[in-house]
Write a protein that holds these residues in place. Structure first.
Motif, PDB file in Angstrom:
ATOM      1  N   PHE A 118      51.277  34.325  62.163  1.00  0.00           N
ATOM      2  CA  PHE A 118      50.343  33.876  60.964  1.00  0.00           C
ATOM      3  C   PHE A 118      49.185  33.242  61.664  1.00  0.00           C
ATOM      4  N   ASP A 119      49.720  32.146  62.355  1.00  0.00           N
ATOM      5  CA  ASP A 119      48.476  31.209  62.745  1.00  0.00           C
ATOM      6  C   ASP A 119      47.537  32.157  63.791  1.00  0.00           C
ATOM      7  N   GLY A 127      40.942  31.433  64.410  1.00  0.00           N
ATOM      8  CA  GLY A 127      39.360  31.098  64.275  1.00  0.00           C
ATOM      9  C   GLY A 127      39.127  29.959  63.439  1.00  0.00           C
ATOM     10  N   TYR A 128      39.744  30.134  62.339  1.00  0.00           N
ATOM     11  CA  TYR A 128      39.499  29.042  61.211  1.00  0.00           C
ATOM     12  C   TYR A 128      40.520  27.750  61.749  1.00  0.00           C
ATOM     13  N   LYS A 129      41.637  27.837  62.196  1.00  0.00           N
ATOM     14  CA  LYS A 129      42.460  26.518  62.529  1.00  0.00           C
ATOM     15  C   LYS A 129      41.753  25.851  63.742  1.00  0.00           C
ATOM     16  N   LEU A 189      41.379  25.857  54.745  1.00  0.00           N
ATOM     17  CA  LEU A 189      41.494  26.928  53.938  1.00  0.00           C
ATOM     18  C   LEU A 189      42.725  26.600  52.970  1.00  0.00           C
ATOM     19  N   LYS A 190      42.693  27.088  51.736  1.00  0.00           N
ATOM     20  CA  LYS A 190      43.708  26.761  50.603  1.00  0.00           C
ATOM     21  C   LYS A 190      44.842  27.833  50.963  1.00  0.00           C
ATOM     22  N   ALA A 230      39.799  33.972  74.596  1.00  0.00           N
ATOM     23  CA  ALA A 230      40.104  34.307  73.495  1.00  0.00           C
ATOM     24  C   ALA A 230      39.554  33.200  72.526  1.00  0.00           C
ATOM     25  N   ALA A 231      39.686  31.949  73.017  1.00  0.00           N
ATOM     26  CA  ALA A 231      39.180  30.760  72.059  1.00  0.00           C
ATOM     27  C   ALA A 231      37.873  30.877  72.100  1.00  0.00           C
ATOM     28  N   VAL A 232      36.972  31.032  73.245  1.00  0.00           N
ATOM     29  CA  VAL A 232      35.484  30.861  73.453  1.00  0.00           C
ATOM     30  C   VAL A 232      35.026  32.075  72.341  1.00  0.00           C
ATOM     31  N   ALA A 233      35.701  33.245  72.306  1.00  0.00           N
ATOM     32  CA  ALA A 233      35.317  34.210  71.674  1.00  0.00           C
ATOM     33  C   ALA A 233      35.382  34.024  70.133  1.00  0.00           C
ATOM     34  N   LEU A 234      36.259  32.995  69.824  1.00  0.00           N
ATOM     35  CA  LEU A 234      36.209  32.551  68.390  1.00  0.00           C
ATOM     36  C   LEU A 234      35.278  31.585  67.825  1.00  0.00           C
TER      37      LEU A 234
END
Lengths: 261, 294
Positions: A111-112, A117-119, A125-126, B186-190
């Motif tokens: 899930f995470d 990318g948001y986290k 986010l709601k 992976a983190a950089v690409a986000l």
């Protein structure tokens, strides 16, 4: 304009006179490449090892800037906006990337991982939004039915092919304009490869996909347009069918018939 | 004919393999023999003194011990002042050394090959080689004379923190190096900013390695005696004030050694210290095996 490079109307990406060197005054890894990428299609970048195809791909979302002494000349426009003028955070939300080896975050649940990318960017986010993004992204990569019971298990428990689809879902979670894939199936077995290929064909209805591949038959199977690069130059860019049946440049022909590469 | 030749050959190879295997097993048994002998000796000699009061009472004075010995009883009291002192000093040292060590380790990982980071790495290695008694002397000068104006737990933990620092720096750097670079990509690409990549991707992913490094460095300093002699001195009572002289288990062992009436306590204290260090080592091995990232 090189006559072996076709023009594309209303492109998503427009690469203009792009040159990249890994050292100031050093050899160019990408030499004066100008090319447009067609919207909602799969574009394959082919070429022998060291031809600059990965560098070109990474220049599109500026991942190549991780190298310390990199020199970049030229422009890349994403929907007419210069990517070198954007913040990398904004740019990389619009251009997602998937790598050679599946790289889900090992400390995060499935899930995470999808909303990583948001986290990681601290975007709140709601709960309902989170759940919706996770479900649609996982449905888009045809992983939802396989993992819906185990969303809160670690992503690293999945098989290699599932992990790679999870990584694609992670890239899709931002609803990007473009998805870049750097040899996404080279670490997968044939069955998993076929599933990822089917998935990409499905995804091109809504996304523009740029794919670096070593595998010529893969490019032939799934791409609409193909670029052939050699020693940093873009030798030929055409509809994949045309390129495979009737290559214009002798170097392209040599590569496709297995003379080198 | 050919088949027979092959079978002959494999027979002699099998024999050679068996001999070699025997030699390897023999020498590996030889290397674990000392630890078995040490633990065995400590258990045999020390177990008799270990009871509840051993953990709850401060060390006896020499007179109490002498009387008990004359009456043929076990020596009263325990090493509670040493155990509490050790905990106080080590926790304080860890609080000082861990943040500095981890931040420096991250810096070395992030800037490989840079001149400045090479200098820091070399200095850390040199620091690791400084004799602990010298560290004790220096900290005596800095902390005991100018800050606490008396022997103190604080001074002891400063000297132990300096000993921990290079261990944590190097273990942090080595742990981070083992994380696949693809994870960072992976983190950089986000689009994740640099400091968040470190805090929310690299450190959580290497958590077990960092913890292992910390536990190993703690088990390394637990037995340090020389710097504590010059900085914390010792205390016959349980003390929690970091500006006062404080005892520690290895200091007690040294004191028992110097007192002919308390020889028995050497063994039980050593057994305790050895058991504690062994347990820490085993825990850290478990953690690193359980959470390793492939």
């Amino acid at each position: 304009m090189n006559e072996n490079i076709i023009e594309v109307k209303n492109p998503v990406l427009s690469i203009q006179n792009l040159s990249i060197a890994y050292d100031k005054g050093g050899k160019y890894a990408v030499k004066d490449v100008s090319v447009d990428v067609k919207r909602d299609s799969i574009t394959a970048i082919m070429g022998p090892s060291g031809c600059g195809k990965s560098t070109l791909l990474r220049a599109i979302n500026r991942m190549h800037e991780l190298y310390p002494n990199i020199v970049t000349e030229g422009k890349i426009l994403l929907n007419d906006e210069d990517v070198y003028g954007m913040s990398t955070i904004k740019l990389r939300r619009k251009i997602g990337m998937v790598f050679q080896r599946p790289n889900p975050f090992p400390t995060m649940s499935i899930f995470d991982n999808v909303i990583a990318g948001y986290k990681l960017n601290g975007i709140r986010l709601k709960k309902s939004e989170r759940e919706e993004i996770v479900e649609t992204s996982l449905r888009d990569v045809a992983l939802w039915d396989e993992v819906r019971e185990s969303l809160f298990k670690k992503g690293t428990f999945l098989s290699g092919g599932q992990q790679q689809r999870l990584c694609i879902a992670r890239a899709l979670a931002f609803k990007p304009d473009v998805i870049l894939l750097d040899e996404p199936t080279s670490a997968l077995d044939p069955v998993a490869t076929a599933r990822v290929e089917d998935l990409l064909v499905e995804l091109k209805k809504n996304y523009t996909i740029v794919l670096v591949t070593h595998n010529m038959s893969q490019a032939a199977r799934i791409s609409d347009n193909a670029m052939f690069m050699y020693l940093g130059e873009l030798v030929e860019y055409d509809k994949t069918k045309t390129m495979f049946t009737n290559p214009k440049d002798s170097r392209t022909e040599g590569y496709l018939t297995g003379e080198f590469g | 004919m050919k088949a027979i030749a092959i079978r002959d050959n494999s027979n002699s190879r099998n024999t050679k393999n068996k001999i070699f295997l025997g030699i390897v097993i023999f020498f590996s048994l030889l290397t674990i023999l000392p630890i078995i002998l040490i633990v065995g000796e400590l258990v045999v000699k020390g177990i008799g003194q270990i009871n509840l009061s051993f953990f709850t009472e401060a060390a006896p004075d020499t007179l109490q011990a002498m009387v008990a010995k004359a009456n043929g009883e076990t020596i009263p009291g325990g090493i509670a002042n040493g155990i509490t002192g050790s905990i106080l000093i080590v926790v304080l040292a860890a609080v000082m050394a861990i943040p500095f060590g981890i931040i420096t380790g991250i810096y070395l990982y992030e800037t490989p090959g840079k001149r400045y980071s090479n200098i820091i790495r070399d200095i850390a290695d040199i620091l690791q080689g400084v004799p602990s008694i010298v560290l004790g002397l220096i900290v005596y000068l800095w902390v005991v004379k100018y800050i606490t104006h008396s022997y103190s737990a604080l001074a002891g933990s400063v000297s132990l923190a300096i000993m921990m620092l290079p261990l944590i720096i190097r273990s942090t750097e080595e742990t981070l190096k083992m994380i696949p670079g693809t994870l960072k990509e992976a983190a950089v690409a986000l689009g994740v900013p640099y400091h968040k990549i470190i805090l929310r991707v690299l450190i959580p992913s290497s958590f077990s390695g960092l913890l292992t490094g910390i536990l190993i460095s703690i088990s390394r300093i637990l037995g340090e005696t020389a710097p504590l002699m010059l900085t914390t001195l010792g205390n016959p009572r349980i003390n929690w004030d970091i500006t006062h002289p404080t005892s520690a288990v290895p200091l007690l062992i040294w004191q028992f050694y110097n007192d002919p009436n308390m020889v028995e306590l050497i063994w039980s204290s050593s057994l305790f210290l050895m058991g504690f260090v062994l347990t820490l080592n085993i825990i850290s091995k478990r953690i690193s095996a359980k959470h390793s990232i492939h």
